[in-house]
Design a protein around this motif. Structure first.
Motif, PDB file in Angstrom:
ATOM      1  N   ILE A   4       0.843  -1.202   0.000  1.00  0.00           N
ATOM      2  CA  ILE A   4       0.000   0.000   0.000  1.00  0.00           C
ATOM      3  C   ILE A   4       0.879   1.253   0.000  1.00  0.00           C
ATOM      4  O   ILE A   4       0.664   2.187  -0.775  1.00  0.00           O
ATOM      5  CB  ILE A   4      -0.941   0.002   1.221  1.00  0.00           C
ATOM      6  CG1 ILE A   4      -1.982  -1.114   1.100  1.00  0.00           C
ATOM      7  CG2 ILE A   4      -1.649   1.360   1.356  1.00  0.00           C
ATOM      8  CD1 ILE A   4      -2.796  -1.329   2.361  1.00  0.00           C
TER       9      ILE A   4
ATOM     10  N   CYS B 108      -6.259  -2.928   1.486  1.00  0.00           N
ATOM     11  CA  CYS B 108      -6.911  -2.296   2.643  1.00  0.00           C
ATOM     12  C   CYS B 108      -8.015  -3.200   3.194  1.00  0.00           C
ATOM     13  O   CYS B 108      -8.173  -3.343   4.413  1.00  0.00           O
ATOM     14  CB  CYS B 108      -7.481  -0.933   2.261  1.00  0.00           C
ATOM     15  SG  CYS B 108      -6.240   0.390   2.142  1.00  0.00           S
TER      16      CYS B 108
ATOM     17  N   ALA C 264      -8.141  -2.097   6.846  1.00  0.00           N
ATOM     18  CA  ALA C 264      -7.672  -0.723   6.994  1.00  0.00           C
ATOM     19  C   ALA C 264      -8.646   0.243   6.342  1.00  0.00           C
ATOM     20  O   ALA C 264      -9.363  -0.107   5.402  1.00  0.00           O
ATOM     21  CB  ALA C 264      -6.287  -0.573   6.371  1.00  0.00           C
TER      22      ALA C 264
ATOM     23  N   LEU D  59      -9.032   3.750   4.254  1.00  0.00           N
ATOM     24  CA  LEU D  59      -8.310   4.679   3.398  1.00  0.00           C
ATOM     25  C   LEU D  59      -9.133   5.953   3.224  1.00  0.00           C
ATOM     26  O   LEU D  59     -10.290   5.901   2.807  1.00  0.00           O
ATOM     27  CB  LEU D  59      -8.040   4.045   2.036  1.00  0.00           C
ATOM     28  CG  LEU D  59      -7.404   4.945   0.972  1.00  0.00           C
ATOM     29  CD1 LEU D  59      -5.984   5.330   1.374  1.00  0.00           C
ATOM     30  CD2 LEU D  59      -7.404   4.258  -0.387  1.00  0.00           C
TER      31      LEU D  59
ATOM     32  N   VAL E  55      -4.001   6.064   5.730  1.00  0.00           N
ATOM     33  CA  VAL E  55      -4.408   4.671   5.931  1.00  0.00           C
ATOM     34  C   VAL E  55      -4.386   4.387   7.428  1.00  0.00           C
ATOM     35  O   VAL E  55      -3.332   4.470   8.067  1.00  0.00           O
ATOM     36  CB  VAL E  55      -3.464   3.706   5.192  1.00  0.00           C
ATOM     37  CG1 VAL E  55      -3.895   2.252   5.460  1.00  0.00           C
ATOM     38  CG2 VAL E  55      -3.458   3.995   3.694  1.00  0.00           C
TER      39      VAL E  55
END
Length: 229
Positions: A137, A203, A208, A210, A223
């Motif tokens: 990422i 993600c 996660a 974003l 993030v």
């Protein structure tokens, strides 16, 4: 006599415990060394793969094909660097994020020396389950900024990378450029190109979040992820 026998029995038990403890410690050490060697070999194999791509790239004339291979090399290098940091860790169980970011940005700066960067990251380790997805990422966001944010390479172009440790075991990584900003009407869910597809998929993989905002003076991606062990 009974006391002497009891003492002798206790001595034998203690000796067995010490011997077994030493055997377990030696076994754990061997396993850690083996795991470290595996990560080292994976890193070497990924570097060989990158070199093969480089050989193929030199035979191409299509700019689109060359760019696609360069992007693949950047992703391979991000993964290889993760394995390198894992085997350099004394327990081979985590990645030191600050050291990883320094090495990643040095690599990116060698490829594109038209920008400067600043890193603000505390001493934080990322476990193995999150290390590779997060590394990819980060690599994708940095590569995207370097490729698209700075149309004028004569200006002072800078990337700011910040990592914050939040409450409840959460952490946040952000990257901010001082470039031209995202195109008008940009929506990440509709973004074309494999880069954002990779970011969104990874993600989801590590749960996660974003977020981003953009103006004509730069773009800021954040993030937020769970870093609890």
């Amino acid at each position: 006599m009974l006391a002497r026998r009891r003492d002798n029995h206790n001595d034998r038990l203690e000796a067995r415990v010490l011997l077994r403890t030493a055997e377990l410690e030696e076994s754990n050490k061997q396993k850690e060394n083996l795991l470290r060697e595996i990560h080292h070999r994976v890193k070497n194999n990924l570097q060989i793969t990158s070199s093969l791509i480089n050989m193929q790239k030199r035979k191409l004339v299509s700019k689109e094909a060359i760019t696609a291979l360069q992007d693949s090399q950047a992703r391979i290098s991000a993964i290889a660097l993760t394995h390198q940091k894992i085997y350099q860790d004394k327990d081979s169980k985590a990645v030191n994020l600050h050291e990883y970011l320094k090495d990643l940005m040095e690599y990116q700066n060698k490829i594109s020396p038209t920008f400067s960067y600043k890193i603000n990251c505390p001493e934080i380790s990322i476990d193995l389950d999150r290390a590779v997805p997060l590394a990819l990422i980060i690599s994708e966001l940095v590569t995207n900024a370097v490729k698209h944010a700075y149309p004028d390479t004569t200006k002072y172009n800078e990337l700011s990378i910040d990592v914050d440790v939040l409450d409840d075991g959460m952490a946040a990584f952000s990257i901010k450029d001082n470039g031209k900003g995202l195109p008008e009407g940009f929506a990440i869910e509709n973004a074309e190109g494999i880069g954002f597809d990779i970011i969104k998929a990874l993600c989801r993989q590590i749960s996660a979040e974003l977020t981003y905002n953009s103006t004509d003076s730069g773009t800021h991606f954040t993030v937020t992820f769970d870093n609890k062990v």
